[in-house]
Design an enzyme around this catalytic site. Structure first.
Site, PDB file in Angstrom:
ATOM      1  N   LYS A  40       0.877  -1.167   0.000  1.00 55.33           N
ATOM      2  CA  LYS A  40       0.000   0.000   0.000  1.00 55.33           C
ATOM      3  C   LYS A  40       0.918   1.222   0.000  1.00 55.33           C
ATOM      4  O   LYS A  40       1.485   1.586   1.037  1.00 55.33           O
ATOM      5  CB  LYS A  40      -0.893  -0.001   1.244  1.00 55.33           C
ATOM      6  CG  LYS A  40      -1.892   1.159   1.291  1.00 55.33           C
ATOM      7  CD  LYS A  40      -3.084   0.915   0.384  1.00 55.33           C
ATOM      8  CE  LYS A  40      -4.137   1.999   0.549  1.00 55.33           C
ATOM      9  NZ  LYS A  40      -5.319   1.755  -0.279  1.00 55.33           N
ATOM     10  N   ASP A  53      -5.383  -0.791   5.336  1.00 52.10           N
ATOM     11  CA  ASP A  53      -5.845  -1.698   4.297  1.00 52.10           C
ATOM     12  C   ASP A  53      -5.021  -2.976   4.225  1.00 52.10           C
ATOM     13  O   ASP A  53      -5.567  -4.060   4.004  1.00 52.10           O
ATOM     14  CB  ASP A  53      -5.824  -0.993   2.937  1.00 52.10           C
ATOM     15  CG  ASP A  53      -6.883   0.094   2.836  1.00 52.10           C
ATOM     16  OD1 ASP A  53      -7.816   0.098   3.659  1.00 52.10           O
ATOM     17  OD2 ASP A  53      -6.781   0.939   1.927  1.00 52.10           O
ATOM     18  N   GLY A 114      -3.635   0.835  -4.823  1.00 54.73           N
ATOM     19  CA  GLY A 114      -3.640   2.283  -4.807  1.00 54.73           C
ATOM     20  C   GLY A 114      -4.623   2.852  -3.802  1.00 54.73           C
ATOM     21  O   GLY A 114      -5.357   2.126  -3.129  1.00 54.73           O
ATOM     22  N   ALA A 115      -4.630   4.181  -3.728  1.00 50.18           N
ATOM     23  CA  ALA A 115      -5.579   4.899  -2.871  1.00 50.18           C
ATOM     24  C   ALA A 115      -6.564   5.619  -3.770  1.00 50.18           C
ATOM     25  O   ALA A 115      -6.163   6.444  -4.596  1.00 50.18           O
ATOM     26  CB  ALA A 115      -4.848   5.893  -1.976  1.00 50.18           C
ATOM     27  N   GLY A 174     -16.361  -4.711  -7.463  1.00 48.18           N
ATOM     28  CA  GLY A 174     -15.878  -4.824  -6.089  1.00 48.18           C
ATOM     29  C   GLY A 174     -16.921  -5.170  -5.057  1.00 48.18           C
ATOM     30  O   GLY A 174     -16.581  -5.610  -3.951  1.00 48.18           O
ATOM     31  N   PRO A 204     -18.822 -10.546  -3.951  1.00 50.36           N
ATOM     32  CA  PRO A 204     -20.150 -10.290  -3.389  1.00 50.36           C
ATOM     33  C   PRO A 204     -20.139  -9.204  -2.320  1.00 50.36           C
ATOM     34  O   PRO A 204     -19.175  -9.067  -1.558  1.00 50.36           O
ATOM     35  CB  PRO A 204     -20.563 -11.643  -2.804  1.00 50.36           C
ATOM     36  CG  PRO A 204     -19.298 -12.376  -2.575  1.00 50.36           C
ATOM     37  CD  PRO A 204     -18.347 -11.907  -3.632  1.00 50.36           C
ATOM     38  N   GLY A 206     -20.576  -7.479   1.040  1.00 47.35           N
ATOM     39  CA  GLY A 206     -20.441  -8.018   2.393  1.00 47.35           C
ATOM     40  C   GLY A 206     -19.411  -9.121   2.530  1.00 47.35           C
ATOM     41  O   GLY A 206     -19.326  -9.748   3.596  1.00 47.35           O
TER      42      GLY A 206
END
Length: 241
Positions: A40, A53, A114-115, A174, A204, A206
Site C-alpha cells: 500500500k 488496508d 492504490g488509494a 468490487g 459479493p 459483504g
C-alpha cells in the site's frame, strides 16, 4: 493464473471494494501455494497504530501474505494533500518501484493497492499510481462499482490507462449486490465493452464480513481464471440475468 509477477490494483473511486478485491486476489494466490506481498504505497485516514488496508488484506487472506506500507497520513484525503497537511514527506512513484522490486525478489506475486482512483495525486507535483505502474511496467486491474454511473468511470479510467501506454488486465466488480437491479444486470455486458478489457470477476457485497476461512474458501469463485479463480463470466451473466 496471472502471468505477471506484479499487479497494480486501482479503482474508479473510493469505498468500492478495492481492498476486499485485493484480499481475494491474495487469498487465491496463497491457496495455490504462491507467496504474496501486498504493498500500500499511501494509506490515508488512519492514525498511527490503527489497522490499515494491508492489515485487512492480511486478516482476510491469512498467512502467506507479506504487508508493506510506504506512507501513512492521518486525514482521509488524497495522499498528496494529506501528506502536505501533516507535514510529512509524500510517497513518490520511484519509491513504489523500488519497494516492489525488493518484494518481487522474494515473492511469487506482488499486489500494489492504490488509494482511491488511478489519478489521485501522490504529491504536489501531481504524481499518480499510473506513474508508478509505468515505472513498474505492470498491468493494472480496475475495481469498479456495480450500478448506475459506473460505466462512465470505468471508461474514463480505461482511456487514462491507454493514453499512458499501460495495460489494463481487466475489470472486477468490487461489491456485487445480493439483489441486483436493472442497471447492475445490464452492466455485466456493458462494463467490458466500455473498458475494452474483460470482466474478470465479481466480489459479493459483504464479503469482508464473512468468517476468514469462508472468505478464503469462496474467493476463487469470485475471480476468473486469468486471476487464478474459477469465476466464469458467461455463467454469471446467465445466473443473475
Amino acid at each position: 493464473m496471472m502471468s505477471s509477477q506484479v499487479l497494480v490494483v486501482t479503482g474508479t473511486g473510493t469505498e468500492i471494494g478495492k481492498t476486499v478485491t485485493t484480499a481475494a486476489l491474495a487469498a487465491v494466490a496463497v491457496r495455490a501455494g504462491r507467496s504474496v506481498a501486498v504493498l500500500k504505497p499511501a494509506q490515508t485516514g488512519v492514525a498511527p497504530g490503527e489497522p490499515g488496508d494491508v492489515d485487512e488484506v492480511m486478516r482476510l487472506a491469512g498467512a502467506g501474505v507479506t504487508p508493506m506500507e510506504l506512507g501513512r497520513f492521518p486525514e482521509p484525503l488524497a495522499p498528496g494533500t494529506a501528506a502536505a497537511r501533516a507535514g510529512i514527506e509524500p510517497v513518490r512513484p520511484g519509491q513504489v518501484a523500488e519497494a516492489v522490486a525488493k518484494l518481487a525478489a522474494s515473492h511469487d506475486l506482488v499486489l500494489v493497492e492504490g488509494a482511491g482512483g488511478l489519478l489521485v495525486h501522490f504529491d504536489a507535483e501531481g504524481s499518480t499510481l499510473a506513474d508508478a505502474a509505468r515505472l513498474l511496467d505492470a498491468p493494472v486491474l480496475v475495481v469498479a462499482q456495480a450500478g448506475l454511473g459506473t460505466l462512465n468511470s470505468v471508461q474514463l479510467t480505461a482511456e487514462a490507462l491507454r493514453s499512458r501506454g499501460l495495460v489494463q488486465r481487466g475489470v472486477v466488480i468490487g461489491s456485487w449486490p445480493d439483489h441486483p437491479g436493472l442497471a447492475e444486470r445490464c452492466n455485466i455486458t456493458d462494463l467490458p465493452r466500455v473498458a475494452e478489457a474483460p470482466l474478470l470477476g465479481a466480489v459479493p457485497e459483504g464479503a469482508a464480513s464473512l468468517p476468514e476461512p469462508v472468505f478464503r474458501e469462496q474467493a476463487p469463485g469470485w475471480l476468473g481464471p486469468e486471476l487464478g479463480g474459477v469465476w466464469e463470466g458467461g455463467e454469471f451473466a446467465r445466473r443473475v440475468g
